[in-house]
Design a protein around this motif. Structure first.
Motif, mmCIF file in Angstrom:
data_model
loop_
_atom_site.group_PDB
_atom_site.id
_atom_site.type_symbol
_atom_site.label_atom_id
_atom_site.label_comp_id
_atom_site.label_asym_id
_atom_site.label_seq_id
_atom_site.Cartn_x
_atom_site.Cartn_y
_atom_site.Cartn_z
ATOM 1 N N GLY A 228 0.809 -1.204 0.000
ATOM 2 C CA GLY A 228 0.000 0.000 0.000
ATOM 3 C C GLY A 228 0.845 1.257 0.000
ATOM 4 N N ARG A 229 0.180 2.400 0.038
ATOM 5 C CA ARG A 229 0.898 3.673 0.075
ATOM 6 C C ARG A 229 -0.015 4.771 0.596
ATOM 7 N NH1 ARG A 229 2.007 6.686 -5.408
ATOM 8 N NH2 ARG A 229 1.936 8.401 -3.968
ATOM 9 N N ALA A 230 0.589 5.871 0.973
ATOM 10 C CA ALA A 230 -0.165 7.029 1.444
ATOM 11 C C ALA A 230 -0.776 7.749 0.242
ATOM 12 C CB ALA A 230 0.749 7.971 2.217
ATOM 13 N N LEU A 231 -2.029 8.153 0.387
ATOM 14 C CA LEU A 231 -2.717 8.931 -0.638
ATOM 15 C C LEU A 231 -3.298 10.182 -0.001
ATOM 16 C CD1 LEU A 231 -4.734 6.243 -2.655
ATOM 17 C CD2 LEU A 231 -2.538 7.273 -3.237
ATOM 18 N N ARG A 232 -3.488 11.211 -0.845
ATOM 19 C CA ARG A 232 -4.135 12.439 -0.402
ATOM 20 C C ARG A 232 -5.193 12.792 -1.426
ATOM 21 N NH1 ARG A 232 -4.038 17.612 -1.621
ATOM 22 N NH2 ARG A 232 -2.242 17.403 -2.990
ATOM 23 N N CYS A 233 -6.400 13.019 -0.968
ATOM 24 C CA CYS A 233 -7.514 13.370 -1.839
ATOM 25 C C CYS A 233 -7.303 14.779 -2.385
ATOM 26 C CB CYS A 233 -8.824 13.294 -1.061
ATOM 27 S SG CYS A 233 -10.268 13.770 -2.040
ATOM 28 N N SER A 234 -7.410 14.907 -3.697
ATOM 29 C CA SER A 234 -7.228 16.222 -4.313
ATOM 30 C C SER A 234 -8.459 17.117 -4.133
ATOM 31 C CB SER A 234 -6.920 16.059 -5.805
ATOM 32 O OG SER A 234 -7.958 15.346 -6.442
ATOM 33 N N THR A 235 -9.579 16.547 -3.675
ATOM 34 C CA THR A 235 -10.798 17.326 -3.451
ATOM 35 C C THR A 235 -10.848 17.917 -2.045
ATOM 36 O OG1 THR A 235 -12.018 15.977 -5.040
ATOM 37 C CG2 THR A 235 -13.326 17.252 -3.467
ATOM 38 N N CYS A 236 -10.678 17.057 -1.025
ATOM 39 C CA CYS A 236 -10.828 17.523 0.364
ATOM 40 C C CYS A 236 -9.514 17.562 1.146
ATOM 41 C CB CYS A 236 -11.855 16.654 1.097
ATOM 42 S SG CYS A 236 -11.282 14.984 1.498
ATOM 43 N N GLY A 237 -8.436 16.982 0.599
ATOM 44 C CA GLY A 237 -7.143 17.015 1.267
ATOM 45 C C GLY A 237 -6.938 15.908 2.283
ATOM 46 N N HIS A 238 -7.924 15.025 2.456
ATOM 47 C CA HIS A 238 -7.804 13.921 3.415
ATOM 48 C C HIS A 238 -6.643 13.016 3.035
ATOM 49 C CE1 HIS A 238 -9.036 10.941 6.335
ATOM 50 N NE2 HIS A 238 -9.059 10.010 5.388
ATOM 51 N N LYS A 239 -5.862 12.572 4.039
ATOM 52 C CA LYS A 239 -4.730 11.672 3.820
ATOM 53 C C LYS A 239 -5.033 10.335 4.491
ATOM 54 C CE LYS A 239 -1.412 15.441 3.835
ATOM 55 N NZ LYS A 239 -0.263 16.025 4.526
ATOM 56 N N TRP A 240 -4.701 9.226 3.822
ATOM 57 C CA TRP A 240 -4.891 7.895 4.385
ATOM 58 C C TRP A 240 -3.945 6.906 3.717
ATOM 59 C CZ3 TRP A 240 -7.632 9.679 0.334
ATOM 60 C CH2 TRP A 240 -7.955 8.809 -0.689
ATOM 61 N N HIS A 241 -3.808 5.744 4.351
ATOM 62 C CA HIS A 241 -2.987 4.664 3.787
ATOM 63 C C HIS A 241 -3.909 3.765 2.980
ATOM 64 C CE1 HIS A 241 0.516 2.084 3.508
ATOM 65 N NE2 HIS A 241 -0.327 1.065 3.590
ATOM 66 N N TYR A 242 -3.630 3.638 1.686
ATOM 67 C CA TYR A 242 -4.462 2.834 0.794
ATOM 68 C C TYR A 242 -3.756 1.531 0.451
ATOM 69 C CZ TYR A 242 -6.915 1.227 -3.337
ATOM 70 O OH TYR A 242 -7.604 0.460 -4.239
ATOM 71 N N VAL A 243 -4.490 0.420 0.590
ATOM 72 C CA VAL A 243 -4.031 -0.889 0.144
ATOM 73 C C VAL A 243 -5.089 -1.408 -0.822
ATOM 74 C CG1 VAL A 243 -3.453 -3.246 0.833
ATOM 75 C CG2 VAL A 243 -2.841 -1.336 2.320
ATOM 76 N N ASP A 244 -4.661 -1.825 -2.009
ATOM 77 C CA ASP A 244 -5.596 -2.363 -2.999
ATOM 78 C C ASP A 244 -6.314 -3.566 -2.379
ATOM 79 O OD1 ASP A 244 -6.906 -3.529 -5.148
ATOM 80 O OD2 ASP A 244 -5.211 -3.332 -6.513
ATOM 81 N N PRO A 245 -7.641 -3.555 -2.299
ATOM 82 C CA PRO A 245 -8.374 -4.663 -1.667
ATOM 83 C C PRO A 245 -8.094 -6.015 -2.309
ATOM 84 C CG PRO A 245 -9.851 -2.835 -2.166
ATOM 85 C CD PRO A 245 -8.528 -2.506 -2.763
ATOM 86 N N LEU A 246 -7.880 -6.048 -3.609
ATOM 87 C CA LEU A 246 -7.582 -7.310 -4.282
ATOM 88 C C LEU A 246 -6.236 -7.856 -3.824
ATOM 89 C CD1 LEU A 246 -8.350 -9.480 -6.299
ATOM 90 C CD2 LEU A 246 -7.350 -8.061 -8.098
ATOM 91 N N VAL A 247 -5.238 -7.009 -3.730
ATOM 92 C CA VAL A 247 -3.911 -7.432 -3.272
ATOM 93 C C VAL A 247 -3.984 -7.896 -1.825
ATOM 94 C CG1 VAL A 247 -1.557 -6.653 -2.791
ATOM 95 C CG2 VAL A 247 -2.681 -5.968 -4.908
ATOM 96 N N ALA A 248 -4.734 -7.175 -0.989
ATOM 97 C CA ALA A 248 -4.876 -7.559 0.418
ATOM 98 C C ALA A 248 -5.544 -8.923 0.538
ATOM 99 C CB ALA A 248 -5.673 -6.506 1.175
ATOM 100 N N THR A 249 -6.568 -9.185 -0.277
ATOM 101 C CA THR A 249 -7.275 -10.466 -0.241
ATOM 102 C C THR A 249 -6.360 -11.602 -0.672
ATOM 103 O OG1 THR A 249 -9.377 -9.380 -0.674
ATOM 104 C CG2 THR A 249 -9.280 -11.723 -1.127
#
Length: 65
Positions: A24-45
């Motif tokens: 996964g990696r850190a992402l930041r929403c270009s609309t609201c600026g929210h930051k979170w760690h994203y992991v592709d659900p398929l890869v996680a499964t």
């Protein structure tokens, strides 16, 4: 391409598949600026399934190479 939904505002955006490693990696929403760690659900499964398979006891009735 992966379509990602921001967990804060639900905005959708595309991220190149090769930009998200299996851990996964850190992402930041270009609309609201929210930051979170994203992991592709398929890869996680797939990773969870591999771990589960490794924990299974060997089956003597299966021919293994």
């Amino acid at each position: 391409m992966i379509v990602v939904d921001c967990p804060q505002c639900s905005a959708k955006f595309r991220v190149p598949s090769d930009a998200v490693p299996p851990e996964g990696r850190a992402l930041r929403c270009s609309t609201c600026g929210h930051k979170w760690h994203y992991v592709d659900p398929l890869v996680a499964t797939i990773s969870e399934l591999q771990t589960s398979l490794e924990e299974l006891p060997p089956n003597e009735n299966i021919d293994r190479p």
